[in-house]
Design an enzyme around this catalytic site. Structure first.
Site, PDB file in Angstrom:
ATOM      1  N   GLY A  16     -65.518  35.404  36.262  1.00 38.39           N
ATOM      2  CA  GLY A  16     -65.534  36.598  36.035  1.00 38.39           C
ATOM      3  C   GLY A  16     -64.616  36.997  34.784  1.00 38.39           C
ATOM      4  N   PHE A  17     -64.564  38.302  34.580  1.00 35.70           N
ATOM      5  CA  PHE A  17     -63.522  39.054  33.689  1.00 35.70           C
ATOM      6  C   PHE A  17     -62.201  38.564  33.904  1.00 35.70           C
ATOM      7  CE2 PHE A  17     -61.311  43.235  32.772  1.00 35.70           C
ATOM      8  CZ  PHE A  17     -60.736  42.812  31.660  1.00 35.70           C
ATOM      9  N   VAL A  63     -68.035  32.194  48.381  1.00 34.52           N
ATOM     10  CA  VAL A  63     -66.808  32.307  49.129  1.00 34.52           C
ATOM     11  C   VAL A  63     -67.074  32.677  50.789  1.00 34.52           C
ATOM     12  CG1 VAL A  63     -65.170  32.446  47.554  1.00 34.52           C
ATOM     13  CG2 VAL A  63     -65.857  34.278  48.502  1.00 34.52           C
ATOM     14  N   LYS A  95     -69.190  41.573  52.723  1.00 37.37           N
ATOM     15  CA  LYS A  95     -69.089  40.266  53.219  1.00 37.37           C
ATOM     16  C   LYS A  95     -67.951  39.366  52.377  1.00 37.37           C
ATOM     17  CE  LYS A  95     -73.585  39.712  55.536  1.00 37.37           C
ATOM     18  NZ  LYS A  95     -74.996  39.034  55.230  1.00 37.37           N
ATOM     19  N   LYS A 109     -54.408  28.219  55.232  1.00 32.61           N
ATOM     20  CA  LYS A 109     -53.641  27.940  56.577  1.00 32.61           C
ATOM     21  C   LYS A 109     -53.734  26.256  56.806  1.00 32.61           C
ATOM     22  CE  LYS A 109     -55.091  28.072  61.301  1.00 32.61           C
ATOM     23  NZ  LYS A 109     -56.068  28.742  62.193  1.00 32.61           N
ATOM     24  N   TYR A 149     -66.363  48.430  49.205  1.00 28.54           N
ATOM     25  CA  TYR A 149     -65.369  47.810  48.264  1.00 28.54           C
ATOM     26  C   TYR A 149     -64.151  48.159  48.660  1.00 28.54           C
ATOM     27  CZ  TYR A 149     -63.137  46.379  43.907  1.00 28.54           C
ATOM     28  OH  TYR A 149     -62.329  46.011  42.912  1.00 28.54           O
ATOM     29  N   HIS A 185     -68.115  42.487  31.299  1.00 28.22           N
ATOM     30  CA  HIS A 185     -69.563  42.483  30.811  1.00 28.22           C
ATOM     31  C   HIS A 185     -69.839  43.773  30.208  1.00 28.22           C
ATOM     32  CE1 HIS A 185     -73.773  42.056  30.613  1.00 28.22           C
ATOM     33  NE2 HIS A 185     -73.621  40.714  30.954  1.00 28.22           N
TER      34      HIS A 185
HETATM   35  P1  NAD Z   1     -66.002  40.459  37.852  1.00 26.71           P
HETATM   36  O1  NAD Z   1     -67.055  41.054  38.412  1.00 26.71           O
HETATM   37  O2  NAD Z   1     -65.986  40.221  36.308  1.00 26.71           O
HETATM   38  O3  NAD Z   1     -65.495  39.064  38.446  1.00 26.71           O
HETATM   39  C1  NAD Z   1     -65.891  38.859  39.947  1.00 26.71           C
HETATM   40  C2  NAD Z   1     -66.149  37.142  39.820  1.00 26.71           C
HETATM   41  O4  NAD Z   1     -66.572  37.118  41.409  1.00 26.71           O
HETATM   42  C3  NAD Z   1     -67.375  36.940  39.214  1.00 26.71           C
HETATM   43  O5  NAD Z   1     -67.471  35.758  38.585  1.00 26.71           O
HETATM   44  C4  NAD Z   1     -68.577  37.031  40.148  1.00 26.71           C
HETATM   45  O6  NAD Z   1     -69.644  36.033  40.024  1.00 26.71           O
HETATM   46  C5  NAD Z   1     -67.557  36.293  41.484  1.00 26.71           C
HETATM   47  N1  NAD Z   1     -68.012  36.310  42.828  1.00 26.71           N
HETATM   48  C6  NAD Z   1     -68.569  37.535  43.303  1.00 26.71           C
HETATM   49  N2  NAD Z   1     -68.935  37.461  44.794  1.00 26.71           N
HETATM   50  C7  NAD Z   1     -68.708  36.202  44.821  1.00 26.71           C
HETATM   51  C8  NAD Z   1     -68.914  35.141  46.162  1.00 26.71           C
HETATM   52  N3  NAD Z   1     -69.411  35.802  47.220  1.00 26.71           N
HETATM   53  N4  NAD Z   1     -68.468  34.022  46.152  1.00 26.71           N
HETATM   54  C9  NAD Z   1     -67.908  33.262  44.747  1.00 26.71           C
HETATM   55  N5  NAD Z   1     -67.715  34.232  43.739  1.00 26.71           N
HETATM   56  C10 NAD Z   1     -68.351  35.339  43.911  1.00 26.71           C
HETATM   57  O7  NAD Z   1     -64.654  41.400  38.098  1.00 26.71           O
HETATM   58  P2  NAD Z   1     -63.186  41.362  37.721  1.00 26.71           P
HETATM   59  O8  NAD Z   1     -63.028  42.540  37.071  1.00 26.71           O
HETATM   60  O9  NAD Z   1     -62.816  40.000  37.116  1.00 26.71           O
HETATM   61  O10 NAD Z   1     -62.535  41.321  39.070  1.00 26.71           O
HETATM   62  C11 NAD Z   1     -61.866  40.207  39.469  1.00 26.71           C
HETATM   63  C12 NAD Z   1     -61.210  40.660  40.873  1.00 26.71           C
HETATM   64  O11 NAD Z   1     -60.072  41.688  40.661  1.00 26.71           O
HETATM   65  C13 NAD Z   1     -62.190  41.211  42.049  1.00 26.71           C
HETATM   66  O12 NAD Z   1     -61.625  40.811  43.251  1.00 26.71           O
HETATM   67  C14 NAD Z   1     -61.800  42.765  41.730  1.00 26.71           C
HETATM   68  O13 NAD Z   1     -61.899  43.416  43.099  1.00 26.71           O
HETATM   69  C15 NAD Z   1     -60.161  42.720  41.457  1.00 26.71           C
HETATM   70  N6  NAD Z   1     -59.845  43.938  40.610  1.00 26.71           N
HETATM   71  C16 NAD Z   1     -60.234  44.107  39.262  1.00 26.71           C
HETATM   72  C17 NAD Z   1     -59.965  45.187  38.507  1.00 26.71           C
HETATM   73  C18 NAD Z   1     -60.255  45.469  37.191  1.00 26.71           C
HETATM   74  O14 NAD Z   1     -60.095  46.507  36.846  1.00 26.71           O
HETATM   75  N7  NAD Z   1     -60.795  44.392  36.675  1.00 26.71           N
HETATM   76  C19 NAD Z   1     -58.992  46.378  39.296  1.00 26.71           C
HETATM   77  C20 NAD Z   1     -58.714  46.080  40.880  1.00 26.71           C
HETATM   78  C21 NAD Z   1     -59.212  44.878  41.437  1.00 26.71           C
HETATM   79  N1  UDP Z   2     -62.235  27.486  56.561  1.00 25.31           N
HETATM   80  C1  UDP Z   2     -62.510  27.044  55.454  1.00 25.31           C
HETATM   81  N2  UDP Z   2     -61.690  25.916  54.917  1.00 25.31           N
HETATM   82  C2  UDP Z   2     -60.621  25.210  55.385  1.00 25.31           C
HETATM   83  C3  UDP Z   2     -60.526  25.671  56.651  1.00 25.31           C
HETATM   84  C4  UDP Z   2     -61.168  26.849  57.170  1.00 25.31           C
HETATM   85  O1  UDP Z   2     -63.233  27.377  54.649  1.00 25.31           O
HETATM   86  O2  UDP Z   2     -60.176  24.133  54.943  1.00 25.31           O
HETATM   87  C5  UDP Z   2     -62.751  28.547  56.959  1.00 25.31           C
HETATM   88  C6  UDP Z   2     -63.567  28.242  58.223  1.00 25.31           C
HETATM   89  O3  UDP Z   2     -64.939  28.721  58.033  1.00 25.31           O
HETATM   90  C7  UDP Z   2     -62.980  28.963  59.315  1.00 25.31           C
HETATM   91  C8  UDP Z   2     -62.225  29.920  58.626  1.00 25.31           C
HETATM   92  O4  UDP Z   2     -61.797  29.694  57.437  1.00 25.31           O
HETATM   93  O5  UDP Z   2     -63.995  29.881  60.073  1.00 25.31           O
HETATM   94  C9  UDP Z   2     -60.852  30.548  59.126  1.00 25.31           C
HETATM   95  O6  UDP Z   2     -60.071  29.652  59.609  1.00 25.31           O
HETATM   96  P1  UDP Z   2     -59.101  29.723  60.659  1.00 25.31           P
HETATM   97  O7  UDP Z   2     -58.281  28.400  60.888  1.00 25.31           O
HETATM   98  O8  UDP Z   2     -58.448  30.740  60.646  1.00 25.31           O
HETATM   99  O9  UDP Z   2     -60.079  29.881  62.120  1.00 25.31           O
HETATM  100  P2  UDP Z   2     -61.132  29.178  62.916  1.00 25.31           P
HETATM  101  O10 UDP Z   2     -61.385  27.926  62.216  1.00 25.31           O
HETATM  102  O11 UDP Z   2     -60.565  29.112  64.195  1.00 25.31           O
HETATM  103  O12 UDP Z   2     -62.102  29.738  62.963  1.00 25.31           O
END
Ligand code: NAD
Ligand code: UDP
Ligand code: UDP
Length: 342
Positions: A16-17, A63, A95, A109, A149, A185
């Site tokens: 991202g940015f 993620v 989510k 952790k 958000y 973007h």
């Molecule tokens: P952006 O949209 O350019 O970048 C976000 C990135 O996260 C993108 O590359 C997107 O593809 C990726 N992404 C989204 N959902 C995902 C998921 N579920 N799994 C994996 N990747 C995922 O935004 P940005 O401006 O670069 O912001 C980056 C972070 O900084 C964000 O968490 C945002 O909340 C935070 N932030 C930014 C600003 C700002 O002014 N730019 C201000 C406050 C907070």
């Molecule tokens: N997790 C992960 N990578 C790791 C360890 C954990 O993505 O290396 C995720 C996993 O899905 C888990 C969540 O992180 O459910 C939270 O982990 P935590 O140890 O707190 O809880 P638990 O495993 O008991 O759900």
């Protein structure tokens, strides 16, 4: 870099940015960087120049699903940040903020990695105090259009402090205020992206409401510097730190600055103010100065000049792509989010 100082660093949202600038800085510093991104709003172009570096790796991953890798530090940036983008699929935004935070905290952790959360000034909502210090609890509408958000990020902060208190995870929380610069973007709907794109195309600049609402705009290089300082600092793990500029401007001021930076003579057009749009926002940077010895140093004029150069090139490229796309598929979108309301 000496082996001793070389770290394995995970950057989520690294395409991202902000994430792409952070990856670049960490790669240049000699760390082993793993960029994880699902390309929801990020694009490969942002990190293409890093792909040949021996200390950079790219992984397509969402993620909200678990991730098992071995790392020393995690910067959790994955989340769409522009209101247009994060409101497009609000459930997925929440989510990403909440499940994404749980997974990355679980990873921290297990591995003992230090983890930094990219939180936001949006945790203050439409603030009732000014400027906003970290001690202010905020004023957020939990059922409004921005809540996916704002509340997602607030819950992520709660998870961060509790993984620290309960499991001893070394956490850092950056409350990032509006940041701009190259690799935003051009069609993400944020104020700098919109106004600069419009100015460069000599189209009217869209100012929402009467343009009196304020923001303080931080240049991306300064912000990335703040993030790295926060990660490496000894700030107590449960203490959030504001990062941003404290040079507060109205949106009408921003429109004037963009016209000056682009040399455009475009007019200004007023549009309806989006719901729950914060009226005033500006950080209190006392904690950042005290704990990190940090404050932004790039002037708005310099930051906008760098951004104009990037937007001019990017828009020329996008219009070339759109001409090709228009011949191939008439509905093709220029946004990384297909069908996004840009
Ligand atoms: P952006 O949209 O350019 O970048 C976000 C990135 O996260 C993108 O590359 C997107 O593809 C990726 N992404 C989204 N959902 C995902 C998921 N579920 N799994 C994996 N990747 C995922 O935004 P940005 O401006 O670069 O912001 C980056 C972070 O900084 C964000 O968490 C945002 O909340 C935070 N932030 C930014 C600003 C700002 O002014 N730019 C201000 C406050 C907070
Ligand atoms: N997790 C992960 N990578 C790791 C360890 C954990 O993505 O290396 C995720 C996993 O899905 C888990 C969540 O992180 O459910 C939270 O982990 P935590 O140890 O707190 O809880 P638990 O495993 O008991 O759900
Ligand atoms: N804004 C505007 N014109 C635009 C886009 C945004 O006047 O074309 C305003 C918006 O209403 C808000 C401010 O600019 O008051 C910042 O908007 P942005 O989406 O960049 O960030 P956020 O609202 O998340 O701070």
């Amino acid at each position: 870099m000496k082996e001793l100082h070389r770290k394995r660093v995970l950057v989520t949202g690294g395409a991202g940015f902000l994430g792409s600038h952070l990856c670049e800085r960490l790669v240049l510093a000699g760390h082993d960087v793993l960029c994880v991104d699902n390309f929801y709003t990020g694009v490969k172009d942002n990190i293409a120049h890093l792909l040949d570096a021996g200390n950079f790796e790219l992984m397509r991953h969402d993620v909200t699903f678990p991730l098992y890798v071995e790392v020393d530090e995690i910067y959790n940036l994955a989340c769409p940040a522009s209101p247009v983008h994060y409101q497009r699929d609000p459930v997925q935004t929440t989510k990403t903020s909440v499940h994404g935070a749980i997974n990355m905290l679980g990873l921290a952790k297990r591995t003992g990695a230090r983890i930094l959360q990219a939180s936001t000034s949006e945790v203050y909502g439409d603030p009732g105090v000014h400027p906003q210090a970290e001690s202010y609890w905020g004023n957020v509408n939990p059922i409004g259009l921005r809540a996916c958000y704002d509340e997602g990020k607030r819950c992520a902060e709660t998870l961060f402090v509790n993984y620290h208190r309960q499991h001893g995870v070394a956490t850092r929380i950056a409350r990032i205020f509006n940041t701009y610069g190259p690799r935003m973007h051009p069609l993400d709907g944020r104020v700098i992206s919109n106004l600069m794109t419009q100015a460069l195309r000599d189209e009217p600049l869209t100012v929402y409401g009467d343009g009196s609402q304020t923001r303080a705009l931080c240049y991306v290089d300064d912000l990335v510097d703040g993030l790295i300082r926060l990660m490496t600092s000894d700030v107590p793990p449960e203490v959030p730190v504001n990062l941003g500029s404290d040079h507060e401007l109205s949106m009408l001021d921003v429109a004037r600055e963009v016209l000056r930076a682009t040399g455009s003579t475009a007019t200004v057009e007023f549009r309806a103010l989006p719901s729950d749009d914060p009226q005033r926002r500006c950080p209190d940077l006392t904690a950042a100065r005290k704990h990190l010895g940090w404050a932004p140093s790039t002037s708005l004029a310099d930051g906008l000049a760098h951004t104009v150069r990037y937007f001019s090139q990017r828009l020329a490229m996008l219009s070339q792509v759109s001409r090709i796309d228009a011949r191939a598929t008439p509905t093709a979108s220029l946004s990384p989010l297909s069908n996004a309301p840009v």
